[in-house]
Design a protein around this motif. Sequence first.
Motif, short mmCIF file in Angstrom:
data_model
loop_
_atom_site.label_atom_id
_atom_site.label_comp_id
_atom_site.label_asym_id
_atom_site.label_seq_id
_atom_site.Cartn_x
_atom_site.Cartn_y
_atom_site.Cartn_z
N UNK A 60 0.81 -1.21 0.00
CA UNK A 60 0.00 0.00 0.00
C UNK A 60 0.85 1.26 0.00
N UNK A 61 1.90 1.27 0.79
CA UNK A 61 2.81 2.43 0.83
C UNK A 61 3.50 2.60 -0.53
N UNK A 62 3.93 1.49 -1.13
CA UNK A 62 4.56 1.57 -2.46
C UNK A 62 3.58 2.16 -3.48
N UNK A 63 2.30 1.81 -3.36
CA UNK A 63 1.29 2.36 -4.26
C UNK A 63 1.13 3.86 -4.11
N UNK A 64 1.20 4.36 -2.88
CA UNK A 64 1.11 5.80 -2.66
C UNK A 64 2.30 6.53 -3.28
N UNK A 65 3.49 5.96 -3.16
CA UNK A 65 4.67 6.58 -3.76
C UNK A 65 4.56 6.59 -5.29
N UNK A 66 4.02 5.51 -5.86
CA UNK A 66 3.84 5.45 -7.31
C UNK A 66 2.84 6.50 -7.77
N UNK A 67 1.78 6.73 -7.00
CA UNK A 67 0.79 7.75 -7.36
C UNK A 67 1.43 9.14 -7.38
N UNK A 68 2.32 9.42 -6.44
CA UNK A 68 3.00 10.71 -6.40
C UNK A 68 3.88 10.90 -7.64
N UNK A 69 4.62 9.87 -8.02
CA UNK A 69 5.48 9.98 -9.20
C UNK A 69 4.66 10.11 -10.47
N UNK A 70 3.54 9.42 -10.55
CA UNK A 70 2.65 9.53 -11.70
C UNK A 70 2.15 10.96 -11.86
N UNK A 71 1.69 11.56 -10.76
CA UNK A 71 1.19 12.94 -10.79
C UNK A 71 2.29 13.91 -11.21
N UNK A 72 3.52 13.68 -10.74
CA UNK A 72 4.62 14.59 -11.04
C UNK A 72 5.06 14.50 -12.51
N UNK A 73 5.02 13.30 -13.09
CA UNK A 73 5.63 13.07 -14.40
C UNK A 73 4.69 13.25 -15.59
N UNK A 74 3.40 12.92 -15.44
CA UNK A 74 2.53 12.85 -16.61
C UNK A 74 2.26 14.24 -17.19
N UNK A 75 2.54 14.46 -18.49
CA UNK A 75 2.21 15.75 -19.11
C UNK A 75 0.69 15.96 -19.14
N UNK A 76 0.29 17.21 -19.05
CA UNK A 76 -1.14 17.53 -19.13
C UNK A 76 -1.68 17.18 -20.52
N UNK A 77 -2.95 16.82 -20.58
CA UNK A 77 -3.59 16.50 -21.87
C UNK A 77 -3.62 17.73 -22.77
N UNK A 78 -3.32 17.52 -24.05
CA UNK A 78 -3.43 18.59 -25.03
C UNK A 78 -4.53 18.32 -26.06
N UNK A 79 -4.90 17.04 -26.20
CA UNK A 79 -5.90 16.68 -27.22
C UNK A 79 -7.23 16.27 -26.62
N UNK A 80 -7.34 16.30 -25.29
CA UNK A 80 -8.61 15.96 -24.65
C UNK A 80 -9.65 17.05 -24.91
N UNK A 81 -10.87 16.61 -25.25
CA UNK A 81 -11.99 17.52 -25.41
C UNK A 81 -13.15 17.02 -24.55
N UNK A 82 -13.65 17.84 -23.62
CA UNK A 82 -14.73 17.37 -22.74
C UNK A 82 -15.94 16.90 -23.54
N UNK A 83 -16.55 15.84 -23.05
CA UNK A 83 -17.73 15.27 -23.69
C UNK A 83 -18.78 15.05 -22.62
N UNK A 84 -19.84 15.84 -22.63
CA UNK A 84 -20.86 15.76 -21.59
C UNK A 84 -22.07 14.96 -22.00
N UNK A 85 -21.89 13.93 -22.81
CA UNK A 85 -23.03 13.17 -23.31
C UNK A 85 -23.78 12.38 -22.28
N UNK A 86 -23.14 12.06 -21.13
CA UNK A 86 -23.80 11.31 -20.07
C UNK A 86 -24.25 9.94 -20.55
N UNK A 87 -25.41 9.49 -20.01
CA UNK A 87 -25.92 8.17 -20.35
C UNK A 87 -26.31 8.07 -21.82
#
Length: 409
Positions: free
Chosen positions: A179-206
């Motif tokens: 569990x502790x290793x998973x928390x450390x991995x989450x921190x590194x993921x947040x730090x490293x991943x570039x922000x989305x540039x091609x994402x477009x919100x889609x509010x279609x719902x159900x």
Amino acid sequence: MSLTASSRIAAGTPDFKRSNRAMFFGGFSCFALLYCVQPLMPLLAHEFALTPAQSSLSLSIATGALAVSLLLSSIVSDRIGRKPIMVGAMATAALMTLACAFADGYGQLLAMRALLGLALGGMPAIAMAYLGEEIEPSSLGLSMGLYISGSAFGGMFGRVLASTLSDFLSWRVAMAVIGVAGLLAACEFWRSLPASRHFRPNGGGLRGLGMGLRRHFGDAGLPWLFALAFLLMGCFVSAYNYIGYRLLGGPFHLRQGVVGGISFLYLLGIFSSVWAGRLADKLGRRGVLWIMMSVMAAGLLLTLAQSLPVIVAGMALFTFGFFASHSITSSWVGRRAAPPQALASALYLFFYYLGSSAVGWLCGLLWAWGGWNGVVALLAACLGGALLIALRLRGLAPLAPPEGALAAG
């Protein structure tokens, strides 16, 4: 300035390295947290007086909850973005793993594992959608292979660490450390991943979900890829679920820590997923997939031997073939899927984890009936069906490419 295909992340760029590092940690965390209980099943069966089939629920309930959560997470992700959902999923799943270490009974443990599965629904499908949106098509096979290699490393790390710590300390300590290793991995993921540039919100719902389901199931190739996900993952998880019972019993009588060491074979998956991704980018998915699945089937049949080295060699081939096949099929979904891409990834992984849950549980019944031979009989039937699908996909017509682009697959 409009974003075009040329603005996507290409191999060799700093953003490509950052995104792959983040996805490696994401795959690592997802598989380590989800599958760390697999080598602990015999210990849980002993402590809580369970049958093998009941003990397997500690994994099946998590993968079943994950399968359901995937579809809901894809809707939320299409509205608010990829990265926040993935980071929250990884952190919450790590906290649930820590909570498992303090469970008073098996019922509480199952409840925590179900919550872990629900949380992790926000990671794998959205990761595939992120890569499909942000990575240049010619680099997508490599990038997906690197993500899956992180999954392979996480699966190995979680199993080996859980086996070793439970052998010398206890399964509760093992769950807490992972569990502790998973928390450390989450921190590194947040730090490293570039922000989305091609994402477009889609509010279609159900309503958008219904339209997306019709679109993806109306595709000539995607439903077959979903079926492959069910069969391949069901086979892979089931084999690792019950190989431990075989090696702990006669005539081998191995220690728990030694049995857990078979998870080092996941290192082959780290190599084969990247290698197969490159090969599929070069030669095409149609010509490579059925070969990798044949390797997987050959390895399964070798495990019927009564020689421990031959069994280990069989599991090595089986593992190599699985991760190679998964790398090819998952990147194929990313190439074929029209919007909403997150839903296509979620459907692939819905069937992927549903196969893990359903086939894994059925193998528990066959273990009680025929031992390892009964398990292999079911898995061989599943792999036979998967191979027929792979051969069928060789004749799948590629999608019409956008102007100036290569065929999508």
